[in-house]
Each structure stands twice: as C-alpha cells, then as structure tokens.
Design a protein around this motif. Structure first.
Motif, PDB file in Angstrom:
ATOM      1  N   UNK A  38       0.833  -1.210   0.000  1.00  0.00           N
ATOM      2  CA  UNK A  38       0.000   0.000   0.000  1.00  0.00           C
ATOM      3  C   UNK A  38       0.864   1.255   0.000  1.00  0.00           C
ATOM      4  N   UNK A  39       1.967   1.248   0.752  1.00  0.00           N
ATOM      5  CA  UNK A  39       2.880   2.405   0.734  1.00  0.00           C
ATOM      6  C   UNK A  39       3.500   2.584  -0.645  1.00  0.00           C
ATOM      7  N   UNK A  40       3.849   1.475  -1.294  1.00  0.00           N
ATOM      8  CA  UNK A  40       4.427   1.557  -2.633  1.00  0.00           C
ATOM      9  C   UNK A  40       3.406   2.093  -3.638  1.00  0.00           C
ATOM     10  N   UNK A  41       2.160   1.664  -3.514  1.00  0.00           N
ATOM     11  CA  UNK A  41       1.109   2.145  -4.415  1.00  0.00           C
ATOM     12  C   UNK A  41       0.908   3.644  -4.234  1.00  0.00           C
ATOM     13  N   UNK A  42       0.896   4.108  -2.982  1.00  0.00           N
ATOM     14  CA  UNK A  42       0.734   5.540  -2.724  1.00  0.00           C
ATOM     15  C   UNK A  42       1.903   6.320  -3.319  1.00  0.00           C
ATOM     16  N   UNK A  43       3.127   5.814  -3.136  1.00  0.00           N
ATOM     17  CA  UNK A  43       4.299   6.496  -3.685  1.00  0.00           C
ATOM     18  C   UNK A  43       4.244   6.545  -5.214  1.00  0.00           C
ATOM     19  N   UNK A  44       3.820   5.440  -5.837  1.00  0.00           N
ATOM     20  CA  UNK A  44       3.730   5.424  -7.301  1.00  0.00           C
ATOM     21  C   UNK A  44       2.628   6.349  -7.809  1.00  0.00           C
ATOM     22  N   UNK A  45       1.512   6.423  -7.089  1.00  0.00           N
ATOM     23  CA  UNK A  45       0.454   7.353  -7.482  1.00  0.00           C
ATOM     24  C   UNK A  45       0.922   8.804  -7.371  1.00  0.00           C
ATOM     25  N   UNK A  46       1.684   9.105  -6.319  1.00  0.00           N
ATOM     26  CA  UNK A  46       2.229  10.464  -6.184  1.00  0.00           C
ATOM     27  C   UNK A  46       3.199  10.771  -7.315  1.00  0.00           C
ATOM     28  N   UNK A  47       4.065   9.814  -7.634  1.00  0.00           N
ATOM     29  CA  UNK A  47       5.014  10.015  -8.733  1.00  0.00           C
ATOM     30  C   UNK A  47       4.283  10.197 -10.053  1.00  0.00           C
ATOM     31  N   UNK A  48       3.209   9.435 -10.248  1.00  0.00           N
ATOM     32  CA  UNK A  48       2.432   9.565 -11.479  1.00  0.00           C
ATOM     33  C   UNK A  48       1.751  10.921 -11.569  1.00  0.00           C
ATOM     34  N   UNK A  49       1.221  11.405 -10.467  1.00  0.00           N
ATOM     35  CA  UNK A  49       0.575  12.727 -10.502  1.00  0.00           C
ATOM     36  C   UNK A  49       1.613  13.818 -10.761  1.00  0.00           C
ATOM     37  N   UNK A  50       2.814  13.669 -10.216  1.00  0.00           N
ATOM     38  CA  UNK A  50       3.882  14.639 -10.491  1.00  0.00           C
ATOM     39  C   UNK A  50       4.262  14.605 -11.966  1.00  0.00           C
TER      40      UNK A  50
END
Length: 124
Positions: A38-50
């Motif tokens: 779940x932490x990895x998914x959140x980090x990847x979603x943040x990177x994708x939004x950036x």
C-alpha cells in the motif's frame, strides 16, 4: 490411565498453542507485506501525478508555439488545417483474401451426391 489422559491433553494444548503462534506470525507477516504494498502504491500514485503535472507544464500551447518558432528552419512545422487531411476515397484499402480453404468444390459435390443417394434410399 488418568496420567495418560492428562499427558495427551497437555500435548494437545501445546500443539494448539504452537499452531496458533505460527498462524499469528504468518498473519502478521502478510499484514506487513500488505502495508508495504500500500505504501508503494501511494508512492507510485504520487510520482504519477507529479509526472502528469510536468507533462501538462511541458505541453503548454504557448511554450510549444515558442519551440516551433525557434526551430522552424529545421523542423518546418506549420499549424494543422483542413487541407492537411485527405478524403476517405483516397484511402487504399487492401483487397480481402479469397477464402478457398473453407469450401472445397470437390468435397461439396461429393457430399451432395451422397446426400441425394441417401435420400433416394430412405424416401420412396
């Protein structure tokens, strides 16, 4: 006889305690793995939004217009108009392939002859 019953009961309780400890440990490991995912998914979603924000920033029409003007001699880019598109009649579609593998005339005529002979035998 009672001592044997007490011994079996004690061994059963110890075995169940060991099983419960192992199940609890495996559950904790699975929950830790889930939290990590779940932490990895959140980090990847943040990177994708950036990255989406950077892409939108880089694709601003005024910025792209300036780049086209700066590189006009090399790229020769012009705005797209209706004259850049063709007519539907100008599209060359490939001819469909002939499907001779589906119906073989020799086999088909042989089947018709067999069916007609069968019909003559069955129907008077």
């Amino acid at each position: 006889m009672r001592s044997l019953l007490y011994l079996c009961t004690a061994l059963g309780v110890i075995a169940l305690a060991a099983w419960a400890y192992r199940e609890n440990h495996m559950t904790q490991q699975a929950m830790n793995a889930q939290r990590a995912l779940e932490r990895e998914i959140v980090a990847l979603n943040e990177a994708l939004s950036i990255q989406r924000a950077e892409w939108a920033y880089l694709n601003r029409p005024d910025r792209l217009r300036e780049l086209v003007d700066l590189n006009f001699e090399r790229l020769k880019l012009v705005p797209i108009t209706g004259t850049h598109f063709g007519e539907i009649g100008q599209v060359a579609y490939p001819m469909p392939a002939a499907r001779t593998d589906v119906f073989d005339t020799i086999e088909l005529s042989g089947e018709i002859e067999q069916l007609s002979a069968y019909a003559e035998e069955v129907l008077p």
